[in-house]
Design an enzyme around this catalytic site. Structure first.
Site, PDB file in Angstrom:
ATOM      1  N   GLY A  39      87.765  80.090 -12.273  1.00  0.00           N
ATOM      2  CA  GLY A  39      86.356  79.996 -12.680  1.00  0.00           C
ATOM      3  C   GLY A  39      85.840  78.432 -12.734  1.00  0.00           C
ATOM      4  O   GLY A  39      86.508  77.525 -12.834  1.00  0.00           O
ATOM      5  N   GLN A  44      80.465  71.300 -14.727  1.00  0.00           N
ATOM      6  CA  GLN A  44      81.555  71.058 -14.627  1.00  0.00           C
ATOM      7  C   GLN A  44      81.354  69.948 -13.432  1.00  0.00           C
ATOM      8  O   GLN A  44      82.390  69.136 -13.222  1.00  0.00           O
ATOM      9  CB  GLN A  44      82.586  71.652 -14.428  1.00  0.00           C
ATOM     10  CG  GLN A  44      83.164  72.406 -15.897  1.00  0.00           C
ATOM     11  CD  GLN A  44      84.218  73.492 -15.595  1.00  0.00           C
ATOM     12  OE1 GLN A  44      84.272  74.739 -15.123  1.00  0.00           O
ATOM     13  NE2 GLN A  44      85.446  72.801 -15.874  1.00  0.00           N
ATOM     14  N   CYS A  92      91.743  74.316 -18.325  1.00  0.00           N
ATOM     15  CA  CYS A  92      90.288  73.736 -17.918  1.00  0.00           C
ATOM     16  C   CYS A  92      90.131  72.723 -16.734  1.00  0.00           C
ATOM     17  O   CYS A  92      90.989  71.882 -16.992  1.00  0.00           O
ATOM     18  CB  CYS A  92      89.483  73.606 -18.896  1.00  0.00           C
ATOM     19  SG  CYS A  92      87.908  73.294 -18.614  1.00  0.00           S
ATOM     20  N   LEU A  93      89.577  72.827 -15.950  1.00  0.00           N
ATOM     21  CA  LEU A  93      89.456  71.750 -14.765  1.00  0.00           C
ATOM     22  C   LEU A  93      88.907  70.639 -15.344  1.00  0.00           C
ATOM     23  O   LEU A  93      88.980  69.429 -14.853  1.00  0.00           O
ATOM     24  CB  LEU A  93      88.865  72.384 -13.643  1.00  0.00           C
ATOM     25  CG  LEU A  93      89.500  73.545 -12.840  1.00  0.00           C
ATOM     26  CD1 LEU A  93      88.468  74.213 -11.734  1.00  0.00           C
ATOM     27  CD2 LEU A  93      90.666  73.401 -12.364  1.00  0.00           C
ATOM     28  N   HIS A 134      85.185  81.720 -21.620  1.00  0.00           N
ATOM     29  CA  HIS A 134      85.730  80.387 -21.423  1.00  0.00           C
ATOM     30  C   HIS A 134      84.450  79.732 -20.185  1.00  0.00           C
ATOM     31  O   HIS A 134      84.066  78.668 -21.004  1.00  0.00           O
ATOM     32  CB  HIS A 134      86.842  80.177 -20.522  1.00  0.00           C
ATOM     33  CG  HIS A 134      87.163  78.970 -20.204  1.00  0.00           C
ATOM     34  ND1 HIS A 134      88.412  78.409 -20.791  1.00  0.00           N
ATOM     35  CD2 HIS A 134      86.674  77.944 -19.317  1.00  0.00           C
ATOM     36  CE1 HIS A 134      88.492  77.091 -20.166  1.00  0.00           C
ATOM     37  NE2 HIS A 134      87.468  76.966 -19.372  1.00  0.00           N
ATOM     38  N   GLU A 135      83.894  80.424 -19.363  1.00  0.00           N
ATOM     39  CA  GLU A 135      83.004  79.829 -18.472  1.00  0.00           C
ATOM     40  C   GLU A 135      81.698  79.691 -19.183  1.00  0.00           C
ATOM     41  O   GLU A 135      80.862  78.604 -19.054  1.00  0.00           O
ATOM     42  CB  GLU A 135      82.767  80.588 -17.160  1.00  0.00           C
ATOM     43  CG  GLU A 135      84.031  80.697 -16.245  1.00  0.00           C
ATOM     44  CD  GLU A 135      84.701  79.386 -15.982  1.00  0.00           C
ATOM     45  OE1 GLU A 135      83.763  78.408 -16.016  1.00  0.00           O
ATOM     46  OE2 GLU A 135      85.774  79.113 -16.025  1.00  0.00           O
ATOM     47  N   HIS A 138      80.803  76.802 -21.432  1.00  0.00           N
ATOM     48  CA  HIS A 138      80.482  75.601 -20.880  1.00  0.00           C
ATOM     49  C   HIS A 138      79.272  75.344 -20.766  1.00  0.00           C
ATOM     50  O   HIS A 138      78.732  74.196 -20.472  1.00  0.00           O
ATOM     51  CB  HIS A 138      81.178  75.541 -19.395  1.00  0.00           C
ATOM     52  CG  HIS A 138      82.581  75.082 -19.107  1.00  0.00           C
ATOM     53  ND1 HIS A 138      83.041  73.802 -19.485  1.00  0.00           N
ATOM     54  CD2 HIS A 138      83.768  75.766 -18.652  1.00  0.00           C
ATOM     55  CE1 HIS A 138      84.317  73.731 -19.241  1.00  0.00           C
ATOM     56  NE2 HIS A 138      84.863  74.907 -18.896  1.00  0.00           N
TER      57      HIS A 138
HETATM   58 NI    NI Z   1      86.726  75.239 -18.142  1.00  0.00          NI
END
Ligand code: NI
Length: 172
Positions: A39, A44, A92-93, A134-135, A138
């Site tokens: 995701g 991000q 997480c990226l 999670h997404e 953000h």
């Molecule tokens: Ni993340």
């Protein structure tokens, strides 16, 4: 992690099916695919708008991961169904190289819009519910380490999971 944009409340999208929105989504899909994530949220990649994408098809690297349909979710509203939470590994990226054990609501209703402005209303559980939480975190300036309760279960992926090449869990 550390960029002020990741700590901000993102703004709602006000116009759907625009060239700008489609370009943002294409950029997000490319980034997510390139980094092999499950995701991604617009903040991000430096865009403070309430746009997330997610999805996971069966991947031999993650044989136990539940499939999640490829989804564009804009201006999301999340409602936890019940108070029950479960712990699970997340990455997480924006926090590369780490994994942490994060509590999330087990059952969740989420509502929002796709790129064309069609209304979306789903009730989900398990990994699908985890990815959405999670997404959408953000979009309110929350990174998963801020949700961790037990910091003895936060560390480098390759140290926590040496036998799996550090690949347990998925980067979102
Ligand atoms: Ni993340």
């Amino acid at each position: 992690m550390g960029h002020p944009l990741l700590l901000q409340q993102a703004k709602p999208v006000t116009a759907f099916n625009t060239p700008e929105l489609h370009a943002l989504l294409e950029d997000m899909r490319d980034t997510m695919a390139h980094l092999d994530g499950a995701g991604l949220a617009a903040p991000q990649i430096g865009v403070s708008l309430q746009v997330v994408i997610f999805g996971l098809t069966h991947n031999p690297r993650y044989p136990d991961a539940e499939e999640v349909p490829a989804t564009v979710l804009i201006n999301p509203v999340l409602t936890a169904l019940g108070q029950e939470q479960e712990e699970g590994w997340e990455g997480c990226l924006s926090v590369p190289g780490f994994r942490g054990m994060v509590p999330r609501y087990c059952r969740l209703r989420y509502q929002g819009y796709d790129a064309m402005g069609n209304f979306l209303d789903r009730t989900v559980s398990g990994f699908h519910a985890r990815v959405v939480q999670h997404e959408c975190d953000h979009l309110i300036g929350v990174l998963y380490p801020m949700r961790i309760r037990d910091f003895s279960r936060f560390g480098f992926s390759d140290v926590l999971f040496p036998d799996q090449g550090g690949s347990v869990g998925k980067d979102d």
